[in-house]
Design a protein around this motif. Structure first.
Motif, PDB file in Angstrom:
ATOM      1  N   LEU A   1     -48.508   9.021  26.649  1.00 19.79           N
ATOM      2  CA  LEU A   1     -48.940  10.419  26.674  1.00 19.79           C
ATOM      3  C   LEU A   1     -47.776  11.376  26.952  1.00 19.79           C
ATOM      4  O   LEU A   1     -47.828  12.550  26.560  1.00 19.79           O
ATOM      5  CB  LEU A   1     -50.040  10.616  27.712  1.00 19.79           C
ATOM      6  CG  LEU A   1     -51.413  10.023  27.355  1.00 19.79           C
ATOM      7  CD1 LEU A   1     -52.387  10.231  28.501  1.00 19.79           C
ATOM      8  CD2 LEU A   1     -51.955  10.644  26.071  1.00 19.79           C
ATOM      9  N   SER A   2     -46.731  10.893  27.608  1.00 24.27           N
ATOM     10  CA  SER A   2     -45.582  11.744  27.898  1.00 24.27           C
ATOM     11  C   SER A   2     -44.807  12.123  26.638  1.00 24.27           C
ATOM     12  O   SER A   2     -44.038  13.093  26.645  1.00 24.27           O
ATOM     13  CB  SER A   2     -44.644  11.068  28.900  1.00 24.27           C
ATOM     14  OG  SER A   2     -45.247  10.983  30.167  1.00 24.27           O
ATOM     15  N   ILE A   3     -44.996  11.379  25.556  1.00 24.28           N
ATOM     16  CA  ILE A   3     -44.360  11.747  24.289  1.00 24.28           C
ATOM     17  C   ILE A   3     -44.782  13.158  23.899  1.00 24.28           C
ATOM     18  O   ILE A   3     -43.955  13.997  23.516  1.00 24.28           O
ATOM     19  CB  ILE A   3     -44.742  10.746  23.173  1.00 24.28           C
ATOM     20  CG1 ILE A   3     -44.225   9.349  23.511  1.00 24.28           C
ATOM     21  CG2 ILE A   3     -44.194  11.214  21.818  1.00 24.28           C
ATOM     22  CD1 ILE A   3     -44.730   8.263  22.559  1.00 24.28           C
ATOM     23  N   PHE A   4     -46.075  13.448  24.033  1.00 23.75           N
ATOM     24  CA  PHE A   4     -46.587  14.777  23.701  1.00 23.75           C
ATOM     25  C   PHE A   4     -46.004  15.834  24.649  1.00 23.75           C
ATOM     26  O   PHE A   4     -45.628  16.929  24.221  1.00 23.75           O
ATOM     27  CB  PHE A   4     -48.113  14.798  23.794  1.00 23.75           C
ATOM     28  CG  PHE A   4     -48.800  13.813  22.892  1.00 23.75           C
ATOM     29  CD1 PHE A   4     -49.094  14.131  21.581  1.00 23.75           C
ATOM     30  CD2 PHE A   4     -49.146  12.554  23.351  1.00 23.75           C
ATOM     31  CE1 PHE A   4     -49.734  13.229  20.741  1.00 23.75           C
ATOM     32  CE2 PHE A   4     -49.787  11.642  22.532  1.00 23.75           C
ATOM     33  CZ  PHE A   4     -50.074  11.974  21.216  1.00 23.75           C
TER      34      PHE A   4
ATOM     35  N   ILE B   1     -39.867   9.275  21.361  1.00 25.21           N
ATOM     36  CA  ILE B   1     -40.237   7.941  20.864  1.00 25.21           C
ATOM     37  C   ILE B   1     -39.235   6.901  21.357  1.00 25.21           C
ATOM     38  O   ILE B   1     -39.598   5.801  21.785  1.00 25.21           O
ATOM     39  CB  ILE B   1     -40.301   7.946  19.321  1.00 25.21           C
ATOM     40  CG1 ILE B   1     -41.555   8.665  18.834  1.00 25.21           C
ATOM     41  CG2 ILE B   1     -40.241   6.524  18.764  1.00 25.21           C
ATOM     42  CD1 ILE B   1     -42.843   7.923  19.095  1.00 25.21           C
ATOM     43  N   ARG B   2     -37.951   7.257  21.304  1.00 25.06           N
ATOM     44  CA  ARG B   2     -36.914   6.329  21.777  1.00 25.06           C
ATOM     45  C   ARG B   2     -37.121   6.014  23.264  1.00 25.06           C
ATOM     46  O   ARG B   2     -36.964   4.872  23.699  1.00 25.06           O
ATOM     47  CB  ARG B   2     -35.537   6.941  21.528  1.00 25.06           C
ATOM     48  CG  ARG B   2     -34.371   5.991  21.795  1.00 25.06           C
ATOM     49  CD  ARG B   2     -33.044   6.621  21.417  1.00 25.06           C
ATOM     50  NE  ARG B   2     -32.924   6.771  19.974  1.00 25.06           N
ATOM     51  CZ  ARG B   2     -32.837   7.930  19.352  1.00 25.06           C
ATOM     52  NH1 ARG B   2     -32.862   9.057  20.025  1.00 25.06           N
ATOM     53  NH2 ARG B   2     -32.726   7.984  18.039  1.00 25.06           N
ATOM     54  N   ALA B   3     -37.470   7.026  24.035  1.00 26.42           N
ATOM     55  CA  ALA B   3     -37.694   6.819  25.467  1.00 26.42           C
ATOM     56  C   ALA B   3     -38.928   5.961  25.723  1.00 26.42           C
ATOM     57  O   ALA B   3     -38.950   5.131  26.641  1.00 26.42           O
ATOM     58  CB  ALA B   3     -37.832   8.170  26.167  1.00 26.42           C
ATOM     59  N   PHE B   4     -39.963   6.139  24.901  1.00 25.52           N
ATOM     60  CA  PHE B   4     -41.169   5.310  25.043  1.00 25.52           C
ATOM     61  C   PHE B   4     -40.861   3.853  24.709  1.00 25.52           C
ATOM     62  O   PHE B   4     -41.292   2.928  25.416  1.00 25.52           O
ATOM     63  CB  PHE B   4     -42.273   5.841  24.136  1.00 25.52           C
ATOM     64  CG  PHE B   4     -43.500   4.971  24.077  1.00 25.52           C
ATOM     65  CD1 PHE B   4     -44.293   4.778  25.195  1.00 25.52           C
ATOM     66  CD2 PHE B   4     -43.857   4.339  22.883  1.00 25.52           C
ATOM     67  CE1 PHE B   4     -45.421   3.964  25.145  1.00 25.52           C
ATOM     68  CE2 PHE B   4     -44.978   3.525  22.824  1.00 25.52           C
ATOM     69  CZ  PHE B   4     -45.763   3.340  23.960  1.00 25.52           C
TER      70      PHE B   4
END
Length: 386
Positions: A342-345, A331-334
């Motif tokens: 979608l990369s969070i998943f 989440i921090r990176a997003f």
């Protein structure tokens, strides 16, 4: 007059807790305010509520606060202050609303001190649920959940034998992307993800709702709070956010808690339990305006967070700690624009796929797992970064 310690007073739950206090000034006094970095809001709160003690866990923010604060409260700087204030004689009830794993030690401290406890920090039970529940059992202490869903389950179980539970039906709003496909989520922006359709929440919780990681965390939280097997916890999407959760019993009866989507309602019940006071909002559901109540099955393929939560919970040990930590890093990176929505998943799934589960016996085990999972998640973030 009940003396409150509000840990995380400048966040969404903290500020709404203070709204409840304003509604009932003859019942509550805020003895302790605690925040991390938002000293501007903390100064305003300190002026209004005149606490006996103020904690600023961030040292730099604490030093800045001390320079400008002119009040009489004791100012404590550093995370250790969150634990210290939980043992104060002038504190009756501790509300834990700090973000992340920082809530675990204050929660354990409040339990050990025998304080009434209102828990709004999901990560505390997700990362260290076994430690918290065992500590509460030893002290015969009731944890009062603040999350709307867990408050609903808590209320539905009042006067009921927990052995009669057949299934917990945990509801979700579906967030801003309910019904969207993976293809439609490929170019989601931070602004898109923060547009929650029904709830007013802080950034982290709002983003977790958009990914439905929030509901995954709540599945694990429900397992610990109510002693329910993961196979007996089912997630349902209720987009109007009127049904806050339900309990199905062995005889086929279902008890649900319904109400407007206003966090001040579960907050107030956690503060006043077992009593019910007039609504802090003064608003009631107008059933004449509601033609029907919708319920849907979640899309487990698009929102892989739910599958990952169940898998982590069933794996036991420190797997849920890794689930929580890797999600926080993703989440921090997003938020910072390093990875796509979608990369969070992907970050969380890849971190868990490599995870070797170890038992949790103490707080140090939680910290070790948390640190290790964050390192692994950041490796994945670098790999999938934009």
């Amino acid at each position: 007059m009940k003396e409150l310690a509000v840990l995380g007073s400048t966040g969404s739950i903290g500020t709404q807790t203070l709204d409840v206090v304003r509604t009932h000034p003859d019942l509550f006094h805020v003895s302790v305010l605690a925040a991390n970095t938002n000293i501007e809001r903390l100064l305003v709160q300190a002026e209004e509520f005149k606490p006996n003690a103020i904690v600023i866990s961030n040292p730099l923010a604490g030093a800045s606060f001390r320079k400008v604060y002119k009040g009489k409260a004791e100012v404590i700087i550093g995370e250790k202050g969150l634990r210290e204030v939980c043992r104060r004689d002038d504190v009756d009830l501790v509300l834990v609303a700090v973000v992340g794993i920082a809530g675990l030690l204050p929660t354990l401290e409040a339990i050990d001190a025998g304080k009434e406890l209102a828990l709004a920090n999901k990560e505390t039970l997700v990362a260290g649920g076994s430690l918290v529940i065992e500590a509460a059992r030893r002290k015969h202490l009731l944890i009062r959940p603040v999350d709307s869903e867990h408050s609903a389950i808590f209320q539905s179980l009042l006067g009921q034998d927990h052995k009669g539970i057949h299934k917990i039906l945990l509801t979700a709003s579906g967030g801003p992307f309910r019904g969207k496909t993976r293809e439609e989520l490929a170019h989601v922006t931070l602004g898109d993800a923060l547009k929650h359709p029904t709830w007013n929440m802080g950034m982290k919780v709002t983003l977790d709702s958009a990914t439905m990681f929030n509901k995954g965390l709540e599945v694990i939280e429900a397992h610990w709070l109510f002693g329910t097997d993961y196979d007996d916890i089912e997630v349902l999407v209720q987009p109007q956010s009127l049904i806050h959760s339900m309990v199905e019993f062995n005889d086929g009866s279902i008890i649900a808690q319904l109400g407007n989507p206003d966090m001040r309602l579960p907050i107030q019940f956690a503060l006043t339990y077992p009593d019910r006071l007039p609504s802090p909002s003064g608003k009631f559901v107008d059933w004449r305006q509601i033609a029907s109540i919708a319920l849907e099955i979640p899309d487990y393929d698009t929102f892989r967070s739910l599958k990952l939560a169940y898998e982590a919970g069933k794996s036991g040990g420190d797997a849920a700690t890794a689930f929580n930590a890797s999600n926080e890093e993703a989440i921090r990176a997003f938020i910072s624009g390093k990875i796509s929505f979608l990369s969070i998943f992907d970050v969380v799934e890849n971190t868990l796929n490599k995870w070797a589960v170890s038992p949790i016996r103490n707080y140090e085990d939680v910290l070790r797992a948390d640190h290790k999972a964050r390192e692994s998640a950041n490796q994945e973030i670098r790999r999938v970064s934009l």
